[in-house]
Design a protein around this motif. Structure first.
Motif, PDB file in Angstrom:
ATOM      1  N   ASN A  20      27.238  40.463  30.301  1.00  0.00           N
ATOM      2  CA  ASN A  20      25.963  39.910  30.759  1.00  0.00           C
ATOM      3  C   ASN A  20      25.679  40.172  32.231  1.00  0.00           C
ATOM      4  OD1 ASN A  20      25.219  38.616  28.253  1.00  0.00           O
ATOM      5  ND2 ASN A  20      26.876  37.163  28.635  1.00  0.00           N
ATOM      6  N   CYS A  21      26.449  41.064  32.854  1.00  0.00           N
ATOM      7  CA  CYS A  21      26.265  41.346  34.282  1.00  0.00           C
ATOM      8  C   CYS A  21      25.707  42.762  34.460  1.00  0.00           C
ATOM      9  CB  CYS A  21      27.593  41.211  35.019  1.00  0.00           C
ATOM     10  SG  CYS A  21      27.444  41.313  36.824  1.00  0.00           S
ATOM     11  N   PRO A  22      24.407  42.910  34.745  1.00  0.00           N
ATOM     12  CA  PRO A  22      23.793  44.243  34.803  1.00  0.00           C
ATOM     13  C   PRO A  22      24.384  45.151  35.871  1.00  0.00           C
ATOM     14  CG  PRO A  22      22.293  42.565  35.658  1.00  0.00           C
ATOM     15  CD  PRO A  22      23.434  41.841  35.018  1.00  0.00           C
ATOM     16  N   GLN A  23      24.907  44.590  36.964  1.00  0.00           N
ATOM     17  CA  GLN A  23      25.467  45.421  38.035  1.00  0.00           C
ATOM     18  C   GLN A  23      26.734  46.145  37.599  1.00  0.00           C
ATOM     19  OE1 GLN A  23      24.622  42.197  38.547  1.00  0.00           O
ATOM     20  NE2 GLN A  23      22.932  42.308  39.989  1.00  0.00           N
ATOM     21  N   LEU A  24      27.333  45.735  36.468  1.00  0.00           N
ATOM     22  CA  LEU A  24      28.617  46.289  36.050  1.00  0.00           C
ATOM     23  C   LEU A  24      28.500  47.254  34.869  1.00  0.00           C
ATOM     24  CD1 LEU A  24      30.785  43.040  36.299  1.00  0.00           C
ATOM     25  CD2 LEU A  24      30.405  44.798  38.032  1.00  0.00           C
ATOM     26  N   VAL A  25      27.287  47.527  34.429  1.00  0.00           N
ATOM     27  CA  VAL A  25      27.077  48.337  33.226  1.00  0.00           C
ATOM     28  C   VAL A  25      27.733  49.709  33.331  1.00  0.00           C
ATOM     29  CG1 VAL A  25      25.339  49.530  31.848  1.00  0.00           C
ATOM     30  CG2 VAL A  25      24.969  47.157  32.531  1.00  0.00           C
ATOM     31  N   SER A  26      27.630  50.348  34.482  1.00  0.00           N
ATOM     32  CA  SER A  26      28.130  51.721  34.623  1.00  0.00           C
ATOM     33  C   SER A  26      29.552  51.785  35.151  1.00  0.00           C
ATOM     34  CB  SER A  26      27.203  52.523  35.543  1.00  0.00           C
ATOM     35  OG  SER A  26      27.179  51.945  36.840  1.00  0.00           O
ATOM     36  N   THR A  27      30.261  50.654  35.145  1.00  0.00           N
ATOM     37  CA  THR A  27      31.632  50.629  35.654  1.00  0.00           C
ATOM     38  C   THR A  27      32.633  50.571  34.508  1.00  0.00           C
ATOM     39  OG1 THR A  27      31.905  48.212  35.773  1.00  0.00           O
ATOM     40  CG2 THR A  27      30.782  49.297  37.624  1.00  0.00           C
ATOM     41  N   ASP A  28      33.901  50.709  34.873  1.00  0.00           N
ATOM     42  CA  ASP A  28      34.990  50.637  33.907  1.00  0.00           C
ATOM     43  C   ASP A  28      35.707  49.288  33.996  1.00  0.00           C
ATOM     44  OD1 ASP A  28      36.469  51.882  31.870  1.00  0.00           O
ATOM     45  OD2 ASP A  28      38.072  52.417  33.250  1.00  0.00           O
ATOM     46  N   LEU A  29      34.973  48.273  34.421  1.00  0.00           N
ATOM     47  CA  LEU A  29      35.603  46.990  34.705  1.00  0.00           C
ATOM     48  C   LEU A  29      36.092  46.277  33.445  1.00  0.00           C
ATOM     49  CD1 LEU A  29      36.049  45.886  37.538  1.00  0.00           C
ATOM     50  CD2 LEU A  29      34.222  44.237  37.126  1.00  0.00           C
ATOM     51  N   ASP A  30      35.528  46.613  32.288  1.00  0.00           N
ATOM     52  CA  ASP A  30      36.027  45.988  31.059  1.00  0.00           C
ATOM     53  C   ASP A  30      37.474  46.385  30.798  1.00  0.00           C
ATOM     54  OD1 ASP A  30      35.131  48.591  30.650  1.00  0.00           O
ATOM     55  OD2 ASP A  30      34.611  48.248  28.557  1.00  0.00           O
ATOM     56  N   ASN A  31      37.832  47.637  31.096  1.00  0.00           N
ATOM     57  CA  ASN A  31      39.236  48.061  30.954  1.00  0.00           C
ATOM     58  C   ASN A  31      40.114  47.416  32.016  1.00  0.00           C
ATOM     59  OD1 ASN A  31      38.871  49.739  28.701  1.00  0.00           O
ATOM     60  ND2 ASN A  31      38.179  51.434  30.001  1.00  0.00           N
ATOM     61  N   VAL A  32      39.561  47.213  33.206  1.00  0.00           N
ATOM     62  CA  VAL A  32      40.306  46.524  34.259  1.00  0.00           C
ATOM     63  C   VAL A  32      40.675  45.115  33.795  1.00  0.00           C
ATOM     64  CG1 VAL A  32      40.091  45.488  36.569  1.00  0.00           C
ATOM     65  CG2 VAL A  32      39.357  47.839  36.185  1.00  0.00           C
ATOM     66  N   ILE A  33      39.736  44.427  33.164  1.00  0.00           N
ATOM     67  CA  ILE A  33      39.986  43.071  32.690  1.00  0.00           C
ATOM     68  C   ILE A  33      41.108  43.060  31.658  1.00  0.00           C
ATOM     69  CG2 ILE A  33      38.997  41.131  31.404  1.00  0.00           C
ATOM     70  CD1 ILE A  33      36.266  41.945  32.677  1.00  0.00           C
ATOM     71  N   ASN A  34      41.125  44.045  30.777  1.00  0.00           N
ATOM     72  CA  ASN A  34      42.165  44.106  29.745  1.00  0.00           C
ATOM     73  C   ASN A  34      43.558  44.275  30.352  1.00  0.00           C
ATOM     74  OD1 ASN A  34      40.362  43.839  27.613  1.00  0.00           O
ATOM     75  ND2 ASN A  34      40.029  46.049  27.442  1.00  0.00           N
ATOM     76  N   ASN A  35      43.652  44.943  31.503  1.00  0.00           N
ATOM     77  CA  ASN A  35      44.931  45.186  32.156  1.00  0.00           C
ATOM     78  C   ASN A  35      45.202  44.231  33.318  1.00  0.00           C
ATOM     79  OD1 ASN A  35      45.578  47.441  30.496  1.00  0.00           O
ATOM     80  ND2 ASN A  35      44.171  48.698  31.693  1.00  0.00           N
ATOM     81  N   PHE A  36      44.402  43.202  33.377  1.00  0.00           N
ATOM     82  CA  PHE A  36      44.475  42.206  34.439  1.00  0.00           C
ATOM     83  C   PHE A  36      45.802  41.449  34.328  1.00  0.00           C
ATOM     84  CE2 PHE A  36      42.302  38.483  36.581  1.00  0.00           C
ATOM     85  CZ  PHE A  36      41.906  39.186  37.698  1.00  0.00           C
ATOM     86  N   CYS A  37      46.520  41.337  35.435  1.00  0.00           N
ATOM     87  CA  CYS A  37      47.824  40.659  35.430  1.00  0.00           C
ATOM     88  C   CYS A  37      47.739  39.374  36.241  1.00  0.00           C
ATOM     89  CB  CYS A  37      48.895  41.577  36.009  1.00  0.00           C
ATOM     90  SG  CYS A  37      50.528  40.832  36.074  1.00  0.00           S
ATOM     91  N   TYR A  38      47.772  38.234  35.552  1.00  0.00           N
ATOM     92  CA  TYR A  38      47.719  36.927  36.230  1.00  0.00           C
ATOM     93  C   TYR A  38      49.096  36.592  36.793  1.00  0.00           C
ATOM     94  CZ  TYR A  38      43.276  36.113  33.753  1.00  0.00           C
ATOM     95  OH  TYR A  38      41.993  36.207  33.281  1.00  0.00           O
ATOM     96  N   ILE A  39      49.106  36.099  38.032  1.00  0.00           N
ATOM     97  CA  ILE A  39      50.351  35.638  38.641  1.00  0.00           C
ATOM     98  C   ILE A  39      50.505  34.146  38.330  1.00  0.00           C
ATOM     99  CG2 ILE A  39      51.648  35.401  40.790  1.00  0.00           C
ATOM    100  CD1 ILE A  39      51.040  38.321  39.927  1.00  0.00           C
ATOM    101  N   PRO A  40      51.633  33.711  37.788  1.00  0.00           N
ATOM    102  CA  PRO A  40      51.804  32.296  37.433  1.00  0.00           C
ATOM    103  C   PRO A  40      51.565  31.375  38.622  1.00  0.00           C
ATOM    104  CG  PRO A  40      53.588  33.609  36.518  1.00  0.00           C
ATOM    105  CD  PRO A  40      52.818  34.514  37.440  1.00  0.00           C
ATOM    106  N   VAL A  41      50.922  30.236  38.333  1.00  0.00           N
ATOM    107  CA  VAL A  41      50.624  29.254  39.372  1.00  0.00           C
ATOM    108  C   VAL A  41      51.855  28.387  39.602  1.00  0.00           C
ATOM    109  CG1 VAL A  41      49.151  27.303  40.005  1.00  0.00           C
ATOM    110  CG2 VAL A  41      48.204  29.229  38.714  1.00  0.00           C
ATOM    111  N   SER A  42      52.183  28.162  40.866  1.00  0.00           N
ATOM    112  CA  SER A  42      53.332  27.321  41.210  1.00  0.00           C
ATOM    113  C   SER A  42      52.981  25.850  41.007  1.00  0.00           C
ATOM    114  CB  SER A  42      53.721  27.540  42.678  1.00  0.00           C
ATOM    115  OG  SER A  42      54.035  28.903  42.901  1.00  0.00           O
ATOM    116  N   HIS A  43      53.949  25.075  40.559  1.00  0.00           N
ATOM    117  CA  HIS A  43      53.754  23.637  40.355  1.00  0.00           C
ATOM    118  C   HIS A  43      54.794  22.873  41.150  1.00  0.00           C
ATOM    119  CE1 HIS A  43      50.721  24.168  37.219  1.00  0.00           C
ATOM    120  NE2 HIS A  43      51.496  25.072  36.668  1.00  0.00           N
TER     121      HIS A  43
END
Length: 255
Positions: free
Chosen positions: A232-255
């Protein structure tokens, strides 16, 4: 984009200067323009037919902040380069843009050869000096600072991130393009950043040694939510950001 094909075309030199002992060249082919600094690889690649498009994967990944913060934004870009991000973001009406660049010649070529938008407020100053004395706060901070192909030493210090926290608004997102020399150096850096920005994720690239670290004061949404926002973000239509999201690596949050 196939960089080898780009270099295979006829190249013209539009500008050449020695700056602080390093050569600074602006080159172009029929359809593309870029600059080279100190004999290093191409930087700030621009499609002359569509100057607003971001062509390089690392630059595209910086648009990730659009999936995190939907409010009117004050954006700080540390490292103007050839104004790739500024051209891409200039059409967003609720976004105010401030760029900091230490090199006056690079600011000049961004204006002359790379369509630097007039709405961008540019300060000629070292990034670390700017953030130390700034009284303003920003919703988005992008950091793309290199000495040749090496990340400057201050990017690996706790003090730099303490100062960035001082100029951060309530919902600030910080994104850093960095090249660590080892996994140990990267891990040490992530631990330093987490003291000030507790929610982290890492974006890696197949063809680049760089990584982009996403740093947030609040929880980063799940991949499913990010993909929904991407669609739903028109500025991202021509980017490859959907693949970036799939390979996104979250760092665990410290508690």
């Amino acid at each position: 984009m196939d960089i080898k094909k780009l270099f295979a075309g006829k190249q013209n030199i539009l500008y050449q200067q020695v700056n602080a002992g390093n050569s600074l060249l602006v080159k172009e082919t029929e359809h593309y323009r870029w600059f080279e600094y100190g004999g290093h690889s191409i930087q700030s690649l621009m499609d002359k037919r569509s100057p607003e498009k971001l062509l390089m994967p690392v630059a595209q990944s910086f648009l990730f902040f659009l999936l995190l913060n939907q409010q009117p934004l004050k954006l700080l870009n540390l490292g103007l380069g050839g104004a790739s991000l500024e051209r891409s973001l200039a059409s967003i009406g609720n976004l105010s843009l401030t760029a900091v660049e230490a090199s006056r010649p690079i600011i000049d070529i961004a204006k002359r050869y790379f369509n630097l938008p007039k709405k961008v407020q540019v300060t000629c100053q070292k990034a670390e000096a700017f953030i130390k004395q700034s009284a303003a706060t920003f919703d988005v901070i992008l950091c793309d600072l290199f000495v040749g192909e090496t990340s400057p030493d201050f990017l690996f210090t706790s003090g730099f991130y303490a100062q960035l926290k001082n100029i951060s608004a309530y919902n600030t997102v910080l994104m850093i393009n960095i090249r660590a020399t080892s996994n140990k150096q990267l891990l040490t850096l992530l631990l330093k950043i987490k003291k000030y920005f507790p929610y982290l994720a890492v974006i890696e690239f197949d063809d680049f040694a760089n990584i982009v670290i996403v740093c947030s004061l609040h929880a980063i949404p799940s991949r499913d939510i990010l993909q929904q926002r991407f669609v739903n973000c028109p500025q991202l239509v021509s980017t490859d950001l959907d693949n970036v999201i799939n390979n996104f690596c979250y760092i665990p949050v410290s508690h």
